[in-house]
Design a protein around this motif. Sequence first.
Motif, PDB file in Angstrom:
ATOM      1  N   THR A 170       0.643  -1.347  -0.179  1.00 62.38           N
ATOM      2  CA  THR A 170       0.122  -0.141  -0.164  1.00 62.38           C
ATOM      3  C   THR A 170       0.524   1.340   0.504  1.00 62.38           C
ATOM      4  N   LEU A 171       1.982   0.718   0.143  1.00 66.32           N
ATOM      5  CA  LEU A 171       2.850   2.333   0.159  1.00 66.32           C
ATOM      6  C   LEU A 171       3.033   3.029  -1.126  1.00 66.32           C
ATOM      7  N   GLY A 172       2.484   2.311  -2.378  1.00 64.61           N
ATOM      8  CA  GLY A 172       2.359   3.652  -3.571  1.00 64.61           C
ATOM      9  C   GLY A 172       1.729   4.193  -3.446  1.00 64.61           C
ATOM     10  N   ASN A 173       0.252   4.424  -2.805  1.00 63.38           N
ATOM     11  CA  ASN A 173      -0.433   4.994  -2.467  1.00 63.38           C
ATOM     12  C   ASN A 173      -0.936   6.240  -1.124  1.00 63.38           C
ATOM     13  N   LYS A 174       0.558   5.960  -1.092  1.00 58.54           N
ATOM     14  CA  LYS A 174       0.621   7.013   0.561  1.00 58.54           C
ATOM     15  C   LYS A 174       0.537   8.091   0.332  1.00 58.54           C
ATOM     16  N   ARG A 175       0.060   9.095   0.577  1.00 57.15           N
ATOM     17  CA  ARG A 175       0.352  10.478   0.847  1.00 57.15           C
ATOM     18  C   ARG A 175       0.709  11.394   1.657  1.00 57.15           C
ATOM     19  N   LEU A 176       1.215  12.659   1.786  1.00 58.92           N
ATOM     20  CA  LEU A 176       1.814  13.493   2.458  1.00 58.92           C
ATOM     21  C   LEU A 176       0.508  13.286   4.030  1.00 58.92           C
ATOM     22  N   ARG A 177       1.244  13.275   5.335  1.00 63.01           N
ATOM     23  CA  ARG A 177       0.369  13.510   6.535  1.00 63.01           C
ATOM     24  C   ARG A 177      -0.290  11.886   6.673  1.00 63.01           C
ATOM     25  N   ASP A 178      -0.241  11.226   5.652  1.00 64.74           N
ATOM     26  CA  ASP A 178      -0.921   9.508   5.759  1.00 64.74           C
ATOM     27  C   ASP A 178       0.215   9.027   7.236  1.00 64.74           C
TER      28      ASP A 178
END
Length: 215
Positions: A170-178
């Motif tokens: 799922t790291l490929g879909n992570k964004r800032l402040r997640d």
Amino acid sequence: MFTGIVQGTAEVLSIEEKPNFRTHVIRLPTDMLPGLELGASVSHNGCCLTVTRVEGDRVSFDLVKETLRITNLGDLKPGDFINVERAAKFSDEIGGHLMSGHIMTTAEIAKVLISENNREIWFRPQDALQMKYILHKGFIGIDGISLTVGEVTKSKFCVHLIPETLARTTLGNKRLRDKVNIEIDPHTQAIVETVERVLARREQQLKDAATLAEQ
């Protein structure tokens, strides 16, 4: 025990809320179902949870108050995806590093740097005291993924991700402040705390010797 080699991602199908308690149901990948029984351990974003019901590929887990407080699992909602891994067997290849599934803290994504075939992500742990266990080129578990630590500052650290990790987790879909779950390497923690105790004892001995000399 887990290896930190994520076997797949699973969708959260439903969540049943109770006072200080939650049951969630995920759709486990088909190749992870053989031999799965009640009481088995499955890593959810690096957090070890126990199977409470199996209905085909729909698998249920209970989350207690402490789990919801310490990890990012309390932020999940139906439709979200998590990294999953079955418990390791003695015959398994340990491609990552041994992980207990006990989350120490969470971290916020502070910066994402993207280049061709590479991604650098910076994390800021919620508990700043954990930074003393995060060392350059050391091991760390991030949402259940075994990774090598890159650069380290007083309050942040980074990891470098290859396309396979981005596609498989799922790291490929992570964004800032997640928010992500963090498991510290227990060997590093043991060494750091041992050194701290030795230095503290030595400092106290020096103080005692100085006090006696003054008397």
